[in-house]
Design an enzyme around this catalytic site. Sequence first.
Site, PDB file in Angstrom:
ATOM      1  N   LYS A 124     -17.896  18.486 -56.834  1.00  0.00           N
ATOM      2  CA  LYS A 124     -17.859  17.679 -55.613  1.00  0.00           C
ATOM      3  C   LYS A 124     -18.233  16.256 -55.976  1.00  0.00           C
ATOM      4  O   LYS A 124     -18.973  16.041 -56.925  1.00  0.00           O
ATOM      5  CB  LYS A 124     -18.881  18.211 -54.599  1.00  0.00           C
ATOM      6  CG  LYS A 124     -18.643  17.695 -53.205  1.00  0.00           C
ATOM      7  CD  LYS A 124     -17.658  18.589 -52.490  1.00  0.00           C
ATOM      8  CE  LYS A 124     -17.351  18.115 -51.095  1.00  0.00           C
ATOM      9  NZ  LYS A 124     -16.641  19.150 -50.329  1.00  0.00           N
ATOM     10  N   ASP A 164     -12.340  14.941 -48.360  1.00  0.00           N
ATOM     11  CA  ASP A 164     -13.443  15.544 -47.602  1.00  0.00           C
ATOM     12  C   ASP A 164     -13.731  14.520 -46.500  1.00  0.00           C
ATOM     13  O   ASP A 164     -12.859  13.691 -46.194  1.00  0.00           O
ATOM     14  CB  ASP A 164     -14.663  15.777 -48.517  1.00  0.00           C
ATOM     15  CG  ASP A 164     -15.684  16.744 -47.920  1.00  0.00           C
ATOM     16  OD1 ASP A 164     -15.492  17.966 -48.050  1.00  0.00           O
ATOM     17  OD2 ASP A 164     -16.663  16.303 -47.296  1.00  0.00           O
ATOM     18  N   PHE A 236     -13.747  16.243 -34.596  1.00  0.00           N
ATOM     19  CA  PHE A 236     -12.709  15.271 -34.286  1.00  0.00           C
ATOM     20  C   PHE A 236     -11.967  14.761 -35.514  1.00  0.00           C
ATOM     21  O   PHE A 236     -11.228  13.777 -35.439  1.00  0.00           O
ATOM     22  CB  PHE A 236     -13.312  14.074 -33.526  1.00  0.00           C
ATOM     23  CG  PHE A 236     -12.698  13.894 -32.188  1.00  0.00           C
ATOM     24  CD1 PHE A 236     -13.120  14.639 -31.108  1.00  0.00           C
ATOM     25  CD2 PHE A 236     -11.662  12.995 -32.008  1.00  0.00           C
ATOM     26  CE1 PHE A 236     -12.535  14.481 -29.871  1.00  0.00           C
ATOM     27  CE2 PHE A 236     -11.069  12.831 -30.760  1.00  0.00           C
ATOM     28  CZ  PHE A 236     -11.511  13.582 -29.693  1.00  0.00           C
TER      29      PHE A 236
HETATM   30  N1  GLU Z   1     -13.348  19.174 -49.283  1.00  0.00           N
HETATM   31  C1  GLU Z   1     -12.763  20.460 -49.093  1.00  0.00           C
HETATM   32  C2  GLU Z   1     -13.828  21.514 -49.255  1.00  0.00           C
HETATM   33  O1  GLU Z   1     -14.959  21.299 -48.892  1.00  0.00           O
HETATM   34  C3  GLU Z   1     -11.520  20.669 -49.938  1.00  0.00           C
HETATM   35  C4  GLU Z   1     -11.712  20.549 -51.415  1.00  0.00           C
HETATM   36  C5  GLU Z   1     -10.407  20.582 -52.231  1.00  0.00           C
HETATM   37  O2  GLU Z   1      -9.344  20.705 -51.650  1.00  0.00           O
HETATM   38  O3  GLU Z   1     -10.532  20.483 -53.460  1.00  0.00           O
HETATM   39  O4  GLU Z   1     -13.599  22.605 -49.672  1.00  0.00           O
END
Ligand code: GLU
Length: 446
Positions: A124, A164, A236
Amino acid sequence: MDLKKLMTDLEAKNPAQPLYLQAAKEVLETIVDFVNENSQYDKYAIVERILEPERIVKFKVTWVDDKGQIQINRGFRVQHNMAIGPYKGGLRFHKSVTEDTMKFLAFEQTFKNSLTTLPMGGGKGGSDFDPTGKSEGEVMRFCQSFMTELQKYIGPETDVPAGDIGVGGREIGFMYGQYKRIRGEHVGVLTGKGLEWGGSLIRPEATGYGAVYFLEGMLKEKKDSIKGKRVALSGFGNVAWGAALKLEELGAKVVAISGPDGYILDEDGITGEKIAYMDELNATRNNVVAPFAKKYPSAKFFAGKRSWEVKVDIAIPCAIQNELDENDAKVLIANGVKYVVEASNMGCTAEAVTALQKAKVAFAPGKAANAGGVATSGLEMSQNSMKLAWTAKEVDEKLNAIMTNIHDNCVKHGKEKDGYINYVKGANIAGFIKVADAMIAQGIAY
Ligand code: GLU
């Protein structure tokens, strides 16, 4: 595995990281019995190893705003676990982002990605950059500066970021352009790309669709039906948008949605054009839902309040961590809520989860219920590798099958003696097994 000692050590090692400790504690508490029944995990110190990210990259992002002033933000990429595939996970641009936020999200992502059954490790990243009110030029300059540093650590076979909170198609485009400019390669290094340049159909809808597919599994388990159910959402953003679309299609009624400034109650249901307007409001990145009530006379706006006070059958948090607390949970329970599905990551506080479980409300944790987004990212990676594009129907069918499988896997590992499904326990055990077994097979590498 000694749960108490592990938690004490973890707290000592990670002071001032409450989010990471909250996420870790929830996993440890729910896998402890399983780990103690399967001695190989202790023998190889898997739990201790899984708690430590493989790498944390922290960097400076300098850019120039529209007034010509120099701005400095912090960038992060936590590469948590690569046992089952390249690091994979989104990038969050939000003022609340800290190393703690990134660590908890990367940790969650490892289990979530494992649940999808696709070959993706957990990672992340993001920045404390606040997109609210920024011009397109400012967002582009920030994204370019961010990627100039991040590109050193990512690649289609090593680490594949995505969107995200605060990072949608536009930001992915700016970052992809910069990666391509520096590296001279057009490769699947990011997901959530535009359809014309390697993106997958259904990816924008996928997190919301996936959460509703998971909910369908929960309803089926209770021999219940989605038709006519009243739903409250928060967020939203892109996730709430996808969920609203699918809920309408399946015959549920979304009556409330909240944003940072308050919530909208619309007893006529938030459907069709109203869902499209939600998306328009989100695209402005102004963080307001109030204009919705001005545009639609059937909608009422409640400033500074959250949609959890509305009487609903189903609540789906789609915004940010800890957005539904114990008090909210108690109000929902008193109002007869039957299902709470986290489409956001760790959307409920630990106390809220306990209250819901005690009241035997069916509760799905984010790492299971919102896995549809990253699962479809995995499908985008497959299409990029094969250099072809599947139809929307093909992607949607695969997404549905993945979510059904995650649901069933949670039931398999989470069914309690009285028949109540502890989805938190089920998701954590099922997610843990695959990563743990891969780590054992690969020797003492990480
Ligand atoms: N941000 C999204 C999650 O929390 C998607 C992450 C992605 O597609 O790599 O899973």
